[in-house]
Design a protein around this motif. Structure first.
Motif, PDB file in Angstrom:
ATOM      1  N   GLU A  59     -47.435  72.162 -89.603  1.00 29.93           N
ATOM      2  CA  GLU A  59     -48.510  71.382 -90.209  1.00 29.93           C
ATOM      3  C   GLU A  59     -47.990  70.370 -91.223  1.00 29.93           C
ATOM      4  N   ASN A  60     -46.840  70.642 -91.816  1.00 31.38           N
ATOM      5  CA  ASN A  60     -46.296  69.765 -92.860  1.00 31.38           C
ATOM      6  C   ASN A  60     -45.338  68.706 -92.323  1.00 31.38           C
ATOM      7  N   ILE A  61     -45.132  68.671 -91.013  1.00 28.84           N
ATOM      8  CA  ILE A  61     -44.237  67.667 -90.432  1.00 28.84           C
ATOM      9  C   ILE A  61     -44.998  66.346 -90.333  1.00 28.84           C
ATOM     10  N   PRO A  62     -44.449  65.263 -90.867  1.00 28.75           N
ATOM     11  CA  PRO A  62     -45.144  63.956 -90.799  1.00 28.75           C
ATOM     12  C   PRO A  62     -45.398  63.527 -89.361  1.00 28.75           C
ATOM     13  N   GLU A  63     -46.540  62.911 -89.158  1.00 28.74           N
ATOM     14  CA  GLU A  63     -46.868  62.421 -87.812  1.00 28.74           C
ATOM     15  C   GLU A  63     -45.945  61.276 -87.412  1.00 28.74           C
ATOM     16  N   GLN A  64     -45.591  60.420 -88.386  1.00 29.46           N
ATOM     17  CA  GLN A  64     -44.710  59.292 -88.124  1.00 29.46           C
ATOM     18  C   GLN A  64     -43.320  59.561 -88.698  1.00 29.46           C
ATOM     19  N   LEU A  65     -42.297  59.485 -87.859  1.00 31.94           N
ATOM     20  CA  LEU A  65     -40.934  59.709 -88.311  1.00 31.94           C
ATOM     21  C   LEU A  65     -40.408  58.482 -89.051  1.00 31.94           C
ATOM     22  N   GLU A  66     -39.530  58.727 -89.993  1.00 32.66           N
ATOM     23  CA  GLU A  66     -38.948  57.623 -90.755  1.00 32.66           C
ATOM     24  C   GLU A  66     -38.071  56.757 -89.854  1.00 32.66           C
ATOM     25  N   PRO A  67     -38.128  55.443 -90.026  1.00 35.20           N
ATOM     26  CA  PRO A  67     -37.262  54.563 -89.225  1.00 35.20           C
ATOM     27  C   PRO A  67     -35.795  54.780 -89.582  1.00 35.20           C
ATOM     28  N   VAL A  68     -34.920  54.478 -88.648  1.00 33.07           N
ATOM     29  CA  VAL A  68     -33.483  54.698 -88.837  1.00 33.07           C
ATOM     30  C   VAL A  68     -32.762  53.358 -88.930  1.00 33.07           C
ATOM     31  N   ASP A  69     -31.958  53.195 -89.967  1.00 28.23           N
ATOM     32  CA  ASP A  69     -31.152  51.982 -90.131  1.00 28.23           C
ATOM     33  C   ASP A  69     -29.772  52.241 -89.524  1.00 28.23           C
ATOM     34  N   ARG A  70     -29.603  51.859 -88.292  1.00 29.84           N
ATOM     35  CA  ARG A  70     -28.339  52.125 -87.609  1.00 29.84           C
ATOM     36  C   ARG A  70     -27.224  51.209 -88.094  1.00 29.84           C
ATOM     37  N   ASP A  71     -27.557  49.984 -88.454  1.00 31.93           N
ATOM     38  CA  ASP A  71     -26.541  48.983 -88.794  1.00 31.93           C
ATOM     39  C   ASP A  71     -25.706  49.393 -89.999  1.00 31.93           C
ATOM     40  N   ASN A  72     -26.303  50.086 -90.935  1.00 31.66           N
ATOM     41  CA  ASN A  72     -25.599  50.443 -92.168  1.00 31.66           C
ATOM     42  C   ASN A  72     -25.277  51.928 -92.251  1.00 31.66           C
ATOM     43  N   ASN A  73     -25.202  52.577 -91.115  1.00 28.53           N
ATOM     44  CA  ASN A  73     -24.920  54.018 -91.102  1.00 28.53           C
ATOM     45  C   ASN A  73     -23.474  54.266 -90.700  1.00 28.53           C
ATOM     46  N   LYS A  74     -22.748  54.975 -91.538  1.00 27.58           N
ATOM     47  CA  LYS A  74     -21.306  55.203 -91.319  1.00 27.58           C
ATOM     48  C   LYS A  74     -21.028  56.074 -90.091  1.00 27.58           C
ATOM     49  N   ASP A  75     -22.010  56.877 -89.681  1.00 29.35           N
ATOM     50  CA  ASP A  75     -21.788  57.792 -88.557  1.00 29.35           C
ATOM     51  C   ASP A  75     -22.243  57.214 -87.224  1.00 29.35           C
ATOM     52  N   PHE A  76     -22.903  56.064 -87.248  1.00 30.19           N
ATOM     53  CA  PHE A  76     -23.556  55.581 -86.036  1.00 30.19           C
ATOM     54  C   PHE A  76     -22.594  55.416 -84.865  1.00 30.19           C
ATOM     55  N   ASN A  77     -21.445  54.796 -85.071  1.00 31.46           N
ATOM     56  CA  ASN A  77     -20.529  54.527 -83.957  1.00 31.46           C
ATOM     57  C   ASN A  77     -20.043  55.806 -83.279  1.00 31.46           C
ATOM     58  N   GLN A  78     -19.696  56.818 -84.089  1.00 37.88           N
ATOM     59  CA  GLN A  78     -19.232  58.070 -83.497  1.00 37.88           C
ATOM     60  C   GLN A  78     -20.369  58.796 -82.781  1.00 37.88           C
ATOM     61  N   VAL A  79     -21.541  58.812 -83.391  1.00 37.14           N
ATOM     62  CA  VAL A  79     -22.697  59.448 -82.758  1.00 37.14           C
ATOM     63  C   VAL A  79     -23.014  58.758 -81.432  1.00 37.14           C
ATOM     64  N   LEU A  80     -22.979  57.427 -81.432  1.00 34.97           N
ATOM     65  CA  LEU A  80     -23.250  56.670 -80.213  1.00 34.97           C
ATOM     66  C   LEU A  80     -22.277  57.040 -79.101  1.00 34.97           C
ATOM     67  N   LEU A  81     -20.989  57.112 -79.436  1.00 30.41           N
ATOM     68  CA  LEU A  81     -19.982  57.478 -78.437  1.00 30.41           C
ATOM     69  C   LEU A  81     -20.243  58.863 -77.867  1.00 30.41           C
ATOM     70  N   ASP A  82     -20.551  59.828 -78.733  1.00 30.00           N
ATOM     71  CA  ASP A  82     -20.783  61.198 -78.275  1.00 30.00           C
ATOM     72  C   ASP A  82     -22.037  61.287 -77.408  1.00 30.00           C
ATOM     73  N   VAL A  83     -23.078  60.603 -77.815  1.00 28.94           N
ATOM     74  CA  VAL A  83     -24.322  60.639 -77.051  1.00 28.94           C
ATOM     75  C   VAL A  83     -24.141  59.978 -75.693  1.00 28.94           C
ATOM     76  N   GLN A  84     -23.390  58.894 -75.643  1.00 29.95           N
ATOM     77  CA  GLN A  84     -23.138  58.228 -74.359  1.00 29.95           C
ATOM     78  C   GLN A  84     -22.352  59.115 -73.401  1.00 29.95           C
ATOM     79  N   ARG A  85     -21.583  60.051 -73.960  1.00 34.90           N
ATOM     80  CA  ARG A  85     -20.802  60.967 -73.119  1.00 34.90           C
ATOM     81  C   ARG A  85     -21.578  62.231 -72.753  1.00 34.90           C
TER      82      ARG A  85
END
Length: 382
Positions: A59-85
């Motif tokens: 009941e306490n989970i927000p209906e709308q999830l917070e937007p994600v700023d991928r451009d300024n995220n230090k983990d984005f490139n590694q996460v992207l590679l892992d997800v693509q695999r």
């Protein structure tokens, strides 16, 4: 046989519904159901029960999830590679467009949790756990549960270094030694170590099992239990393969090759029962005292449960008592005493208990074992 199985399935579904509709929700019963044979049966049921097992208020989970700023995220490139695999983690035959959409959601869940919890550090394999929650729960619910899981069950894996992960892996061999000294000695002579089980542990077996049904069955079990239960399950896999291990050449490379590949035909329900038995016999608190080491997963104080009745350690103990009582009753009826081979065959005694357990009793035992290892949690659960 099919009629009996369907009857048990319907009965269990009704028991789960009753537990969910009780006020307050009977979380102890849900843990028993998650542990017992067949687990939670369907993803529809999991969507209702998994949040309860992690004490997440839907009941306490927000209906709308917070937007994600991928451009300024230090983990984005590694996460992207892992997800693509991670293509093989999605159901065979899924349309590319649907899979690609889920992969985008997977990236967002991971980055959202990491941004909100800067003390957590991404590790390769984390996405294998997150994708399981995404496929079962959908993005909104998966985000909330993954965050709770990451700050509790997975916390040690998300440190800046792998020190605590290595400590948890180091529980593996003492468990094997207590159950089967012959296998332990042989593995020690081969100097195989425990790295073969690393991917098992940090992905909750999601990376190494090809059948998604087996993955979610194990997640039912792990979510209902103590956070260290995956290492006990790793131990029972090794012990189950005793003959293969002892027949293998006593060589590190050969042994690692053998153990790192999990057979497709494992008897999962039997192994789950055995893992619960081992947890009760050799609780993490005992192993931690002997090794004089503590990890975050064995000391955290803020994993709140609604009542002492929810403790997985209590369920496991109750299950084991029922197993022992059932075995004594059978022995008395037959007028015989079970004879078991000594020392190196100690594992057979656990197998007898595991195989004689009834459906409900199996679940009870695992629920009891969840937080036994945490001495400081005695303040929460006197």
């Amino acid at each position: 046989m099919l009629a009996d199985a369907e009857s048990r399935r319907k009965r269990k579904t009704a028991e789960i519904a009753q537990a969910l509709n009780t006020t307050p929700v009977d979380v102890a019963a849900l843990r028993r159901m998650a542990i017992s044979e067949g687990g939670l049966l369907t993803d529809e049921i999991r969507r209702q029960v998994w949040p309860r097992l992690l004490n997440v208020s839907v009941e306490n989970i927000p209906e709308q999830l917070e937007p994600v700023d991928r451009d300024n995220n230090k983990d984005f490139n590694q996460v992207l590679l892992d997800v693509q695999r991670s293509l093989r983690r999605f159901p065979p035959g899924m349309p590319d467009e649907q899979r690609e959409g889920l992969q985008e959601e997977l990236i967002d869940i991971i980055l959202r949790v990491l941004v909100k919890n800067p003390q957590l550090h991404y590790y390769q394999g984390y996405h294998d756990i997150v994708v399981t929650f995404l496929l079962v729960l959908g993005e909104r619910l998966a985000t909330a549960l993954v965050e709770k899981l990451s700050t509790h069950h997975l916390r040690d894996f998300m440190d800046p270094t792998m020190d605590n992960t290595k400590h948890i892996l180091n529980y593996l061999m003492p468990i094997i030694e207590r159950v089967n000294p012959e296998v332990y000695d042989f593995m020690q002579q081969a100097e195989v170590g425990t790295i073969f089980a690393l991917s098992w542990l940090i992905t909750w077996f999601g990376h190494v099992l090809s059948d998604f049904r087996h993955v979610v069955r194990l997640y039912d079990f792990f979510l209902a239990c103590h956070p260290l239960m995956p290492i006990y399950f790793a131990a029972v896999i090794v012990l189950h393969r005793e003959d293969e291990v002892l027949d293998c050449e006593c060589d590190m490379a050969m042994m690692h090759h053998l153990l790192s590949r999990i057979p497709e035909d494992l008897p999962y329900e039997t192994l789950i029962s055995r893992a619960g038995d081992l947890f009760v016999q050799f609780p993490p608190s005992e192993l931690a005292r002997e090794r004089n080491q503590l990890t975050a997963v064995s000391t955290f104080k803020d994993f709140e449960l609604a009542s002492t009745q929810q403790r997985p350690d209590t369920v496991l103990r109750q299950r084991r008592k029922e197993q022992q009582l059932q075995q004594r009753t059978l022995d008395a009826q037959r007028g015989t005493v079970a004879v078991v081979q000594p020392t190196a065959r100690r594992f057979m005694r656990l197998a007898v208990m595991g195989l004689t357990v009834a459906l409900g009793a199996a679940a009870l035992a695992v629920v009891n074992s969840a937080l036994e290892w945490a001495p400081k949690l005695d303040l929460l659960f006197p």
